[in-house]
Design a protein around this motif. Structure first.
Motif, PDB file in Angstrom:
ATOM      1  N   HIS A   1       6.723  -1.906   2.477  1.00 14.30           N
ATOM      2  CA  HIS A   1       5.447  -2.154   1.796  1.00 14.30           C
ATOM      3  C   HIS A   1       4.983  -3.600   1.953  1.00 14.30           C
ATOM      4  O   HIS A   1       4.092  -4.064   1.229  1.00 14.30           O
ATOM      5  CB  HIS A   1       5.561  -1.790   0.316  1.00 14.30           C
ATOM      6  CG  HIS A   1       5.514  -0.310   0.061  1.00 14.30           C
ATOM      7  ND1 HIS A   1       6.592   0.510   0.296  1.00 14.30           N
ATOM      8  CD2 HIS A   1       4.507   0.492  -0.379  1.00 14.30           C
ATOM      9  CE1 HIS A   1       6.270   1.758  -0.006  1.00 14.30           C
ATOM     10  NE2 HIS A   1       5.012   1.777  -0.404  1.00 14.30           N
ATOM     11  N   GLY A   2       5.594  -4.323   2.893  1.00 18.05           N
ATOM     12  CA  GLY A   2       5.114  -5.650   3.228  1.00 18.05           C
ATOM     13  C   GLY A   2       5.518  -6.762   2.291  1.00 18.05           C
ATOM     14  O   GLY A   2       4.856  -7.808   2.241  1.00 18.05           O
ATOM     15  N   HIS A   3       6.613  -6.588   1.558  1.00 17.25           N
ATOM     16  CA  HIS A   3       7.014  -7.583   0.567  1.00 17.25           C
ATOM     17  C   HIS A   3       8.159  -8.465   1.077  1.00 17.25           C
ATOM     18  O   HIS A   3       9.126  -8.728   0.350  1.00 17.25           O
ATOM     19  CB  HIS A   3       7.410  -6.889  -0.738  1.00 17.25           C
ATOM     20  CG  HIS A   3       6.283  -6.141  -1.371  1.00 17.25           C
ATOM     21  ND1 HIS A   3       5.130  -6.749  -1.818  1.00 17.25           N
ATOM     22  CD2 HIS A   3       6.135  -4.807  -1.631  1.00 17.25           C
ATOM     23  CE1 HIS A   3       4.314  -5.837  -2.328  1.00 17.25           C
ATOM     24  NE2 HIS A   3       4.900  -4.652  -2.218  1.00 17.25           N
TER      25      HIS A   3
ATOM     26  N   GLU B   1      14.399  -8.378   9.489  1.00 17.92           N
ATOM     27  CA  GLU B   1      12.941  -8.280   9.632  1.00 17.92           C
ATOM     28  C   GLU B   1      12.398  -9.511  10.363  1.00 17.92           C
ATOM     29  O   GLU B   1      11.539  -9.393  11.245  1.00 17.92           O
ATOM     30  CB  GLU B   1      12.310  -8.169   8.248  1.00 17.92           C
ATOM     31  CG  GLU B   1      10.812  -7.930   8.258  1.00 17.92           C
ATOM     32  CD  GLU B   1      10.428  -6.517   8.633  1.00 17.92           C
ATOM     33  OE1 GLU B   1       9.227  -6.268   8.845  1.00 17.92           O
ATOM     34  OE2 GLU B   1      11.329  -5.644   8.728  1.00 17.92           O
TER      35      GLU B   1
END
Length: 443
Positions: free
Chosen positions: A27-29, A52
């Motif tokens: 979720h892009g966190h 990542e």
């Protein structure tokens, strides 16, 4: 941050689990994950964030995330840093960081780890040379095979493994039963196969089978899988319908299904059940039917084994694939043919509660638990777990854009360890019965 705390996280999946970290990253966190690693000492956050960042080529940031963990002296973090350096193209630095000294070279585990790193750095011959002094250890043979995959070193690997395969072939004749070394035959065939010498691999293992020159069923299975991979179904059928049917027939049925012949595979297994109602045949067929979406048929096939003892009970293998499919799980548990585990009726109650919670019916789930409490379970913990299953609290908060709140509400590693210690202290205080056994775990 202490080594003991980090090791506890890994051994107990403590802190924010890797699944939760993956959800946050999806979720892009990334920034929140990095912050949790820094502020809470969350190892899985550090590991996930580093991965990542490496994927996006941000190796300097990945090293920054990892450095506080490396500073503790924890070996796992040190090797994680070496992996980052290697992926950044700084192979000499990576190798120098973890290069074993003379004492380390005497350790099989250290040599295994460093050999794997050497292979990743493209220094395959050095990796092989490092393992050679320890090649008498059978568990290192598979490591040797893995690190040389696709590296054009098959002839050398065969030279090292073949001398260990030959004694196994003659083991029965001399009354030698060291099964730990039987893997040499399988690995020898694997290296021949990957080198394009399939016929030779099949011939060698086939001769071993024909002359009973093997110690474990793993070799029989490896031979059957080799035949299946290369479409030698006639030979596989002959093997699967002989004296080793219990070990091999399911592999023949799998091979048929893999080639789009599912109906034929079902007939093969139903015929086997009719001739020899062995639990393994029912287990395979019920699982295959479940994969095809035929739950009621799967239940009918497995039902005779639902109430047997643990090792042969056929209810659990149907339950586990349905744990994330609560409608079907509840259908299974409420089906008229479904009966409780033999001597383990409580599992069926917990599965039903889990299914109800998965449907969002938290109160119904809790009612099942309260009606059938386990003597060794804290009801408060159970209720909380069911409520989380019903609402998937962490997941829901993340999906609603409240990831920071999800992390803040999640127990810290220290809080989790404190609860574990309290539970262990409570368990240790339970007095034993008159016969010496405790009323609660550990029994």
């Amino acid at each position: 941050m202490k080594i003991d705390d980090l090791a506890w996280q890994v051994s107990n999946y403590g802190g924010l689990s890797s699944r939760k970290v993956d959800l946050l990253l999806e979720h892009g966190h990334l920034d929140l994950v990095i912050r949790a690693a820094e502020e809470r000492g969350e190892w899985f956050c550090a590991e996930g964030a580093a991965e990542e960042l490496c994927r996006s080529g941000e190796f300097a940031r990945a090293l920054e995330v990892m450095e506080p963990f490396v500073a503790t002296g924890w070996r796992t973090a040190l090797w994680a840093k070496a992996d980052i350096l290697l992926r950044a193209g700084r192979s000499d630095e990576a190798l120098d960081l973890v290069r074993p000294d003379e004492e380390g070279r005497a350790s099989q585990i250290v040599c295994r780890d460093f050999a794997e790193l050497l292979a990743k750095a493209g220094r395959v011959d050095e990796a092989i040379d490092l393992l050679v002094p320890h090649i008498g250890e059978s568990w290192l043979w598979s490591v040797l095979v893995e690190i040389t995959e696709g590296r054009d070193r098959d002839e050398r690997v065969l030279e090292l493994i073949a001398p260990h395969a030959e004694p196994v072939r003659g083991a029965r004749d001399v009354g030698w039963w060291d099964c730990s070394r039987s893997g040499a035959q399988e690995l020898q065939a694997k290296v021949l196969e990957r080198g394009g010498r399939v016929d030779e691999a099949i011939r060698i293992l086939g001769e071993d089978m024909a002359e009973d020159r093997y110690l474990t069923q793993n070799i029989l299975t490896a031979y059957a899988e080799l035949l299946a991979r290369h479409g030698r179904l006639d030979e596989l059928r002959e093997l699967a319908t002989g004296q080793d049917a219990h070990t091999v027939l399911h592999l023949y049925a799998d091979a048929l299904r893999d080639r789009g012949r599912a109906e034929e595979a079902e007939v093969v297994m139903r015929d086997a059940i009719a001739a020899d109602d062995w639990v393994g045949y029912r287990a395979w067929l019920s699982s295959a039917l479940l994969r095809d979406g035929r739950l009621d048929s799967a239940i009918t096939v497995a039902e005779p084994g639902f109430s047997w003892y643990d090792c042969s009970n056929l209810l659990a293998p149907l339950v586990y694939p349905l744990l994330d499919r609560p409608v079907e799980l509840l259908h299974l548990l409420e089906h008229p043919l479904t009966v409780p585990h033999h001597g383990h009726e409580e599992f069926q109650h917990w599965w039903r509660a889990f299914a109800l919670a998965g449907l969002g019916r938290a109160e119904d789930a809790i009612a099942v638990v309260e009606a059938h409490p386990d003597p060794w379970t804290d009801p408060g913990i159970v209720r909380a777990g069911l409520l989380i299953t019903a609402g998937k609290l962490f997941d829901v908060l993340v999906q609603q854009g409240l990831a920071a709140e999800a992390i803040a509400d999640h127990p810290t590693m220290a809080e989790q360890r404190a609860k574990q210690r309290a539970a262990e202290a409570k368990t240790e205080s339970v007095p034993p019965r008159g016969d010496g056994y405790s009323l609660e775990p550990p029994f």
